[in-house]
Scaffold this motif. Sequence first.
Motif, short mmCIF file in Angstrom:
data_model
loop_
_atom_site.label_atom_id
_atom_site.label_comp_id
_atom_site.label_asym_id
_atom_site.label_seq_id
_atom_site.Cartn_x
_atom_site.Cartn_y
_atom_site.Cartn_z
N UNK A 4 0.84 -1.21 -0.52
CA UNK A 4 0.13 0.00 0.06
C UNK A 4 1.15 1.60 0.26
N UNK A 5 0.42 2.53 -0.59
CA UNK A 5 1.26 3.68 -0.85
C UNK A 5 0.18 4.13 0.33
N UNK A 6 0.78 5.60 0.74
CA UNK A 6 0.10 6.28 2.02
C UNK A 6 0.64 7.22 2.84
N UNK A 7 0.51 7.89 3.61
CA UNK A 7 0.80 9.40 3.45
C UNK A 7 0.59 9.39 5.03
N UNK A 8 1.47 9.69 5.99
CA UNK A 8 1.05 8.57 7.05
C UNK A 8 2.51 10.96 8.40
N UNK A 9 1.18 11.49 8.79
CA UNK A 9 1.22 12.43 9.32
C UNK A 9 2.88 13.56 8.66
#
Length: 320
Positions: free
Chosen positions: A2-7
């Motif tokens: 998965x590709x995500x943005x966290x903070x």
Amino acid sequence: MSISVIQGVLRIPAAQDKIRQKGIEKPGFPENYTLIDVETTGLSPYRDRITEMGGLKVRHGEVVATFSELVKFPDSNKVPTFITKLNGIDEAAIEEKGLPVQEAIKKYREFIGSDPIVGYNVNFDLNFVYDLAEKYHLTVLNNDYVDVYRLARSFYPQERHNRLLDCMHRMNIAENQEHRGLDDCLDTKKVFDEFHKLFKQEHMLRAQEAVKTLDLTSEWPDIVKQTQAFHSPFIHKKVVIAGDLDLDEYELTNVVKNLGGFIQEEVGLDTDYVLVGDHDFFRTDVTELNKARALKKQGQNIRTWSESFFLNVLDNWARS
């Protein structure tokens, strides 16, 4: 995968090493920090050079040390005319007063140390400093940071422009911006200190909520697309994926679509970007890449991006 943005940080299992391992943006007002600003020959850390490094070491809100050095490179120190007109830095000044780049970045990295970093639109500066530190095998620049530009957008949400100079005008700090490393550091600190006095809980919550946390691969509702894709590098762009990438192509397709782009099967006269695997970038047997090269020679504004370059562009968007 998965590709995500966290903070505000792009997270990509199995491909994390392809992007800069910078710190996390943490809106706030630390008492102790290092404030940085660099002047450059342009906007791209891949093509352009640092011309000047500036910094302030701050303890309990007071400046206890400063840093200011022109930076001299061994091959070329030419400066575009428009940059010289902006800040007065030219090749002659760099050649006469500049510190050799390896010495300059070593001193600068030591000056920053392990402090939280503060700066205005500071991700721009971090990219240049990070890459130089990496080139000369120095300690990774993974310090957490505060972006004063984020604070400005939170405090002035109704304003279209929130440049450093805009804030200086609104706060009656100065009429002009010098666009020099140390001078801009001093002006940024004045703006930062004013925000510290003026900020209320609503402003800080707005700034903290603006730091992105998103799943980039699942389909977004239209309202999310409208708010998150506005400053996307892919908004209204047509993209072709070619060669072998480490990223899952289905997930990558969803990322581009969520960010307002369109996936094409083949390169055409309206293609904007061609994304290729890192190992494919210089190959001559990738059909769509060859088409893009041919169209570029004919004058079409088409860009070819390696996977690593694309991911760092995406990480910069995630931090914006």
